[in-house]
Design an enzyme around this catalytic site. Structure first.
Site, PDB file in Angstrom:
ATOM      1  CG  HIS A   1      33.791 -47.501  34.849  1.00  0.00           C
ATOM      2  ND1 HIS A   1      33.473 -48.724  33.851  1.00  0.00           N
ATOM      3  CD2 HIS A   1      34.647 -46.819  33.786  1.00  0.00           C
ATOM      4  CE1 HIS A   1      34.226 -48.523  32.672  1.00  0.00           C
ATOM      5  NE2 HIS A   1      34.763 -47.443  32.625  1.00  0.00           N
TER       6      HIS A   1
ATOM      7  CG  ASN B   1      35.823 -51.444  30.778  1.00  0.00           C
ATOM      8  OD1 ASN B   1      36.519 -51.192  31.530  1.00  0.00           O
ATOM      9  ND2 ASN B   1      35.104 -50.744  29.956  1.00  0.00           N
TER      10      ASN B   1
ATOM     11  CG  HIS C   1      38.094 -42.710  28.065  1.00  0.00           C
ATOM     12  ND1 HIS C   1      38.155 -43.048  26.743  1.00  0.00           N
ATOM     13  CD2 HIS C   1      36.818 -43.097  28.584  1.00  0.00           C
ATOM     14  CE1 HIS C   1      36.798 -43.623  26.282  1.00  0.00           C
ATOM     15  NE2 HIS C   1      36.226 -43.628  27.629  1.00  0.00           N
TER      16      HIS C   1
END
Length: 464
Positions: free
Chosen positions: A214, A155, A178
């Site tokens: 996200h 990230n 995930h």
């Protein structure tokens, strides 16, 4: 496949091979797998950490369901990459001390962050550290393993997957996350409750994913051919006020306190925009002004993860890895929730599987910038990773997602072109930073650049 000779040989280069989070999960999943005969070459700037992980990986051999994976540490990136079929990129951009500054400095300026690794001031400065690293890795892949399939686990995923493509435009890379699993587990619970028996896992839940990493949403949900979207809407409406967890956590469980959530943000975003949000609340909240959720994180049922806890957790993981590598403890080879081994098996065997992944937008999401890294489903097969056309976000939501996607592209452009003057306007335009007066925002940016300066190219240090 019942015999070892039926296993598919695969050469995996793991960059960041001293990882204490993703590497052990990959080891457990390879031990559980019956399809692959893997050689994993571990490269890390900390060679001793890669050597420890190689010893730890060897400990999974006696409990492997298939052909045991083999692990070895490599002293150079070129050695790890040579002949690789698959490359996994899992690095920490900087140190935990830098992450502490990513969180702490904005907090002193009145900006709370739950994670600080994707957007907001923390995600922005983390990207400044990491973009040159990922571009360099992309160039090395182009030189030593140009035909490899490349999975990025690092990230901020959207920006850094894009950086791999900037380093090597022909790279065959995707970003793996995930977070959508959280919604899929909720749907499996709903389906099992309706069936009166535990018939389904999250792997049985089909969703159409669209958004950016996200900040993901789904507009179709199915289990065993049944449309589950109406049931999920009812579930969210029933629990919107109180939130929901499958089992109440132990109040003494620090990990759950800092990493768990009650899905109240997810449920509220469904109420606001008419589409289920898929990621965890801690991430979703950071894409919106702090007044929406972060200013009252406890009221919304999620915690702000302190870096001090991450450091303690990392120390505990290191001790556990060292004990396993020495043979003092035995591995627990249960399968994780991750999809990476299934994706690798599909690429190597040609037997397709579908996963949500992050790829440059080539039309799979209408209304988001072309070329921006977006998250949708993709088909993994012998043909590579082929994105699935996902459609379009609701009209009220699309501008919010598009603005973040455009900012990520502009940030990547500025860093790759050494355009320091472009950085502060982008930093100030983020929804968490925008409420600050320009002078205060610039002061915060200067403090953050100074705190993490050792990791930022000299050409960008005058950005503030």
């Amino acid at each position: 496949m019942n015999h070892s000779e039926d296993r598919i040989p695969v050469q995996i280069a793991y960059i960041g091979g001293g990882s204490l989070n993703w590497a052990p999960k990959l080891m457990a999943d390879l031990a559980h797998d019956r399809r692959l005969a893997a050689e994993v070459r571990l490269y890390d700037l900390d060679l001793a950490a890669a050597q420890r992980n190689a010893a730890m990986g060897a400990r999974f051999a006696p409990v492997s369901a298939g052909t045991p994976a083999r692990y070895r540490a490599c002293a150079s990136l070129a050695e790890a990459l040579a002949g690789a079929d698959i490359v996994v990129v899992s690095i920490l951009p900087g140190r935990f001390e830098d992450m502490a500054q990513d969180i702490g400095i904005p907090a002193r300026h009145g900006i709370p962050q739950a994670v600080g690794d994707t957007v907001g001031p923390g995600g922005f400065v983390r990207a400044l550290r990491a973009i040159p690293m990922l571009a360099e890795i992309g160039r090395a892949i182009g030189e030593h393993a140009p035909r490899a399939h490349v999975c990025n686990l690092t990230n901020p995923m959207s920006v850094l997957t894009g950086a791999l493509y900037r380093g090597f435009p022909q790279i065959r890379a995707w970003g793996e996350c995930h977070e959508v699993t959280k919604l899929r587990k909720q749907v499996a619970w709903i389906a099992n409750r309706a069936a009166g028996a535990p018939r389904h896992s999250h792997r049985d839940v089909e969703v159409n994913v669209l958004g950016i990493n996200h900040f993901t949403f789904v507009d179709r949900i199915a289990v065993a051919g049944r449309d589950m979207l109406p049931a999920y809407r009812d579930f969210a409406a029933a629990h919107g006020g109180t939130g929901w967890v499958e089992a109440e956590p132990d109040p003494a469980d620090e990990h759950e306190r800092y990493f768990g959530d009650r899905s109240k943000v997810k449920f509220d975003l469904l109420r606001r925009f008419g589409i289920p949000a898929a990621a965890g609340d801690r991430h979703l909240a950071e894409f919106l002004p702090a007044a929406d959720y972060l200013d009252d994180s406890a009221g919304w049922g999620f915690g702000l993860t302190p870096v001090e806890y991450r450091q303690r957790e990392q120390a505990a993981k290191r001790a556990a890895a060292e004990a396993l590598a020495r043979g003092d403890t035995a591995p627990a080879p249960g399968r994780s929730d991750e999809a990476l081994v299934d994706q690798i098996a599909a690429l190597m065997s040609g037997t397709p599987c579908i996963s949500n992944v992050n790829l440059p937008n080539r039309g799979q999401i209408a209304g988001l910038p072309e070329g921006a890294v977006v998250e949708t489903n993709a088909v993994f097969s012998g043909l590579g990773v082929t994105p699935v056309i996902a459609g379009r976000l609701p009209a009220a939501l699309e501008p919010l997602v598009a603005a973040h996607a455009a900012r990520q592209v502009a940030l990547l452009d500025a860093v790759m072109a050494d355009e320091a003057a472009a950085l502060f306007p982008l930093f100030h335009s983020d929804p968490l930073v925008a409420p600050l007066e320009e002078a205060k925002a610039r002061m915060m940016f200067q403090e953050m650049i100074a705190a993490t300066g050792a990791w930022i190219p000299e050409t960008l240090k005058g950005a503030a």
